[in-house]
Each structure stands twice: as C-alpha cells, then as structure tokens.
Design a protein around this motif. Sequence first.
Motif, short mmCIF file in Angstrom:
data_model
loop_
_atom_site.label_atom_id
_atom_site.label_comp_id
_atom_site.label_asym_id
_atom_site.label_seq_id
_atom_site.Cartn_x
_atom_site.Cartn_y
_atom_site.Cartn_z
N MET A 1 17.65 34.17 35.40
CA MET A 1 18.04 33.52 36.66
C MET A 1 16.89 32.74 37.27
N ALA A 2 15.94 32.37 36.46
CA ALA A 2 14.84 31.47 36.85
C ALA A 2 14.02 32.04 38.00
N GLY A 3 13.95 33.36 38.06
CA GLY A 3 13.09 33.97 39.06
C GLY A 3 13.60 33.94 40.48
N PHE A 4 14.90 33.66 40.66
CA PHE A 4 15.46 33.69 42.01
C PHE A 4 15.32 35.10 42.62
N TYR A 5 15.47 36.12 41.77
CA TYR A 5 15.39 37.50 42.23
C TYR A 5 14.55 38.30 41.23
N SER A 6 13.94 39.35 41.74
CA SER A 6 13.08 40.17 40.89
C SER A 6 13.87 41.32 40.26
N GLU A 7 13.28 41.93 39.26
CA GLU A 7 13.90 43.08 38.60
C GLU A 7 14.18 44.18 39.63
N GLY A 8 15.35 44.78 39.51
CA GLY A 8 15.73 45.85 40.42
C GLY A 8 16.49 45.39 41.64
N THR A 9 16.61 44.07 41.85
CA THR A 9 17.35 43.55 43.00
C THR A 9 18.82 43.94 42.90
N ALA A 10 19.37 44.39 44.01
CA ALA A 10 20.80 44.73 44.04
C ALA A 10 21.62 43.45 43.97
N MET A 11 22.42 43.31 42.93
CA MET A 11 23.32 42.17 42.79
C MET A 11 24.69 42.57 43.33
N ASP A 12 25.65 41.65 43.29
CA ASP A 12 26.99 41.99 43.76
C ASP A 12 27.61 43.08 42.88
N PRO A 13 28.43 43.93 43.47
CA PRO A 13 29.11 44.94 42.65
C PRO A 13 30.09 44.28 41.69
N LEU A 14 30.41 44.99 40.62
CA LEU A 14 31.39 44.48 39.67
C LEU A 14 32.60 45.42 39.64
N SER A 15 33.72 44.87 39.23
CA SER A 15 34.95 45.64 39.07
C SER A 15 35.53 45.35 37.70
N ILE A 16 36.04 46.38 37.06
CA ILE A 16 36.63 46.24 35.72
C ILE A 16 38.02 46.85 35.76
N ALA A 17 39.01 46.09 35.31
CA ALA A 17 40.39 46.56 35.23
C ALA A 17 40.85 46.52 33.78
N ILE A 18 41.25 47.68 33.26
CA ILE A 18 41.67 47.78 31.86
C ILE A 18 43.06 48.40 31.81
N PRO A 19 44.09 47.65 31.42
CA PRO A 19 45.44 48.21 31.29
C PRO A 19 45.58 48.93 29.95
N MET A 20 46.13 50.13 30.00
CA MET A 20 46.29 50.91 28.78
C MET A 20 47.73 50.95 28.30
N SER A 21 48.62 50.22 28.96
CA SER A 21 50.02 50.13 28.53
C SER A 21 50.56 48.76 28.92
N ASP A 22 51.68 48.41 28.31
CA ASP A 22 52.23 47.06 28.48
C ASP A 22 52.76 46.80 29.89
N ASP A 23 53.20 47.84 30.60
CA ASP A 23 53.86 47.65 31.88
C ASP A 23 52.91 47.77 33.08
N VAL A 24 51.59 47.73 32.83
CA VAL A 24 50.61 47.87 33.91
C VAL A 24 50.10 46.49 34.31
N GLU A 25 50.09 46.23 35.60
CA GLU A 25 49.59 44.95 36.11
C GLU A 25 48.16 45.10 36.62
N LEU A 26 47.40 44.03 36.48
CA LEU A 26 46.03 44.02 36.96
C LEU A 26 46.00 43.91 38.49
N PRO A 27 44.98 44.46 39.13
CA PRO A 27 44.81 44.22 40.57
C PRO A 27 44.67 42.72 40.82
N PRO A 28 45.30 42.22 41.88
CA PRO A 28 45.26 40.76 42.11
C PRO A 28 43.88 40.29 42.51
N LEU A 29 43.55 39.11 42.05
CA LEU A 29 42.33 38.43 42.47
C LEU A 29 42.61 37.72 43.80
N PRO A 30 41.66 37.68 44.75
CA PRO A 30 41.89 36.89 45.96
C PRO A 30 42.37 35.49 45.60
#
Length: 469
Positions: free
Chosen positions: A353-382
């Motif tokens: 990231m070209a030194g914008f932030y140093s190691e250990g800087t808190a970045m934005d949280p991430l979210s992961i959605a994994i459907p395990m069956s065909d009838d499951v919908e993902l959480p909507p994106l804004p």
Amino acid sequence: MSPPRWQRALIALLIAAFAISWWPGTAQAATSVAGGRLDWGVKSSFSTYITGPVANGSISLGGGAGTTGTNQYRFHSATGQYDSNSGDFAASYGGSVRFIGHQRDDGSYELDLTIANPSVEISGGVGTLYVDVDAHGNFQSRVPFGSLQLGGLNTAGLSGSIAISNVPVILTTQGAQSFAGYYEAGQELDAVSFTGDLATESTPSPDPTESEDDEDEEFSGAALDWGVRQTFREFVNGDIAQGGWQVTDGAEDGGAVFRFGSGTGTLTDDELTAAFTGTLTFTGTNVDLTISDPTVVVDDDRGVMTATVTGGGENREDVELVTFDVPDLLPTDGLLWLSEVPTSLTADGAEAMAGFYSEGTAMDPLSIAIPMSDDVELPPLPDLGAEPTTSIAPEPVADAETSDAEGPGLPVIIGAALIAAVVAGAGWWLIARRRRAAATRAEDPESTSDTDGDTDSSGDTAPTTPGTP
C-alpha cells in the motif's frame, strides 16, 4: 324538446375540453423505488469543528454508511415510491453518522450526536429532508430536519434511475431543536444529492450456489466484503488526492464496503479456503493501487487474506494483506456468516500500500458469507443504485424559465384554456345575438321573432332583455 343547436355545440365543446384536461394525467403512474444513494455532508463546518483542536473529537459511520469526499457521507439502499405524473417522490436511505467531541474526564463526551436513516419527501413541489436523531441517548424518529429548496424544479416525468443533485437545505425549527441548539432555524445546511432506481419488479437475488458435495464441504457463490480502510477512501476522494475508485471483473461497490464474489473453496470445522473474484482500483494524485482476486485461508482460528496488488508500476501476486481471528467456522441455517471481523495490516500489506499505513494498523473489518445449500441467500450488500439515466438539479436562478411542454400538467392547462375560450366565445356570441335582436325590435316594434329562431318551451319566441347577456 331538444336544446338549440348553439347549446348542443357548447355542451360538446365543454365535454371535449374536460376529456382533454384529464387525459392522460389522471392515470396514476406510481413506481416503487428500489436501490439508490443519498450524499450529504450535514454541515461541513460542523464536521470540521468536530475533528478540530477545540472539540478534538471524531466522526464514525454505521449501518453501512460510507464517504464520498471530505465531510461528505453516503447513505444507501433507497426504498420508496415515485409518481411520474405528479412528480411526488418519497425514499428512505440507510446508514448513520455519529459526531463526538469535548471528551470529559470520565471518558464520556459533551457533544454526542448521531444522524441516521435520512429520507426525502417531495410533494406538490415542496420537499423535506427527514432524519433520525440521537443526542446523548435522546432518540427522535423522522425529524423534519431540513426544508429542500427545489426552486420550482419539475420532478415529474422522470424514468429509469433518476438523480436529483445539489438541492439546498435550510434547517427547520424542529431540526434546530434536535440539533441540540448548535445552529438556529433558517441556517443553510450542506446541499443534498440523491438517486433512486425506479423499478416495476424486484431484482432477483443472486444464485448462491450451483452444485456442491456436502460431504466434501465444498461451496461456491460465496462473497467477501471489505472496505480496505475508511480513512484511505476519504483521502482518495478528498481534496488532496481528488481521485476515486472503480470496481470491475464482478466486484461491487457498497459505499462503505466492496464485495468480491463468485467465491469457491472448501470448509471443515476448523479450516477454510476460499478464492474470490473482482478488481478494485484506486486512482488519484499520488494514488495508484489495484487489489484483485482476494483469497482467504483460515487455519486454527487464525485467518489471512491475500490478493494480487498492483501499484507504482509493480505487480505483486499472493500478497498477504491483513490477518484476523475467527472464533469458529460453524454455519447457521446453511450459511457461514463471518460478520465484520477486525483485521490488521501485515508488513507485506503495508509495503504493497505504498507506505500509507504501517504494519499492525487496524484496517476495515471484513465479512465472509458462504452458502452451504442451494436455497440460501447471501446477506444483501448496501444498494447504491444504478448510475442515473436522468439527472436534474434546481436552477441556480430562481426565475429561470421552464417549459410547460414536458410537464404532465400540459393537458390540464390546454383543457382549462379551451374551456375558458369556449365560455368566453359563447358569452360574446349571446351578447351580439341579443343586441341584434334589440336593434330589430327598435326598427319594428311589432316584430317578436328571434333572429336565430330560438323558442321557449311553449313554442313562442323567448323574450330577450336588451343589454342582458
């Protein structure tokens, strides 16, 4: 006995004028609003004061709200109604912005104000901006916060994805009260811009998966949501970098987060491997950064996200960007949903990231959605809506000329004018006829004939009083 010819003609013209005045304007054209965004800075001087040396405070976003420039906040996922005939528009947006400042010795703040879930209502050419307000725990819902200065803007007849931009906002009395007295009623707030997708049918949900072997814990159709870092986005599209970002190759922009989709991989009780697709590119003054096709690996509650990173003329593959902790990998109702997991920038990520932030800087949280069956919908994106196909804004000059030809009120105006013309013409015709009759009687006192042959119900000539229409 049937009415005389002139009366029949007048009635026919009146009926025609009435029909014209109601066609096609009486047909309602209400359309649902599904998707769109609202950009508003509340009041830029207030934001500057909050983060300045006096209040020494901060601004935080919630509910999926994002930023789109310095002291400019983006609210998302519009829902509402629009009538193309009248131009009436009503839409609500999601997200919140919290202002805190003047910290006390006990850690609380003298200034603590949250503005959330703005909504816009336009009816009869009058507009109001409503917001939810929470000042030190005193919550007020749908406060009529600002008066929209539409300046005669014609909002009728729009279609597709519409945008109404740079509408001046004046603080109302209720808004001033809920604003904790920081400003008086009548103060000009920041202008507001908003969009709305006009749809007649709902957008189909994405197909979460195609075919998986549950025994092997394989999946597809997963999604990864990550905003990189709020302050980085604000810098990129702020006054210094004056840049922006672009999503391609299947990535989506949710305002505060970016979604990388089409995730495939395997899942066990304590291990996860997932590969996602999509490209996110930031550009601006001294900004050139592209993040593509991230992957996530979780092993023994410890996760790492890698991606291909391009910047400064270099292309780095499999760069470990951030690390994070995951307490468990247990799906619920067929969906593994890791929501807003805190992340920390790695040494390789800091370099990429070209030194914008140093190691250990808190970045934005991430979210992961994994459907395990065909009838499951993902959480909507804004939902920020589509790019506008119709964009309008109030005229800078209050008395700017507008064309009636495009407005839905044109048939009514034509009809009214035709009715007035018919009535006026009939009146003058009657006056002229009776004056002629009076003149005839003056020449021949014995004559009782009406020059037009009109008679009363007894068959005699109807009496006429000279000078009376």
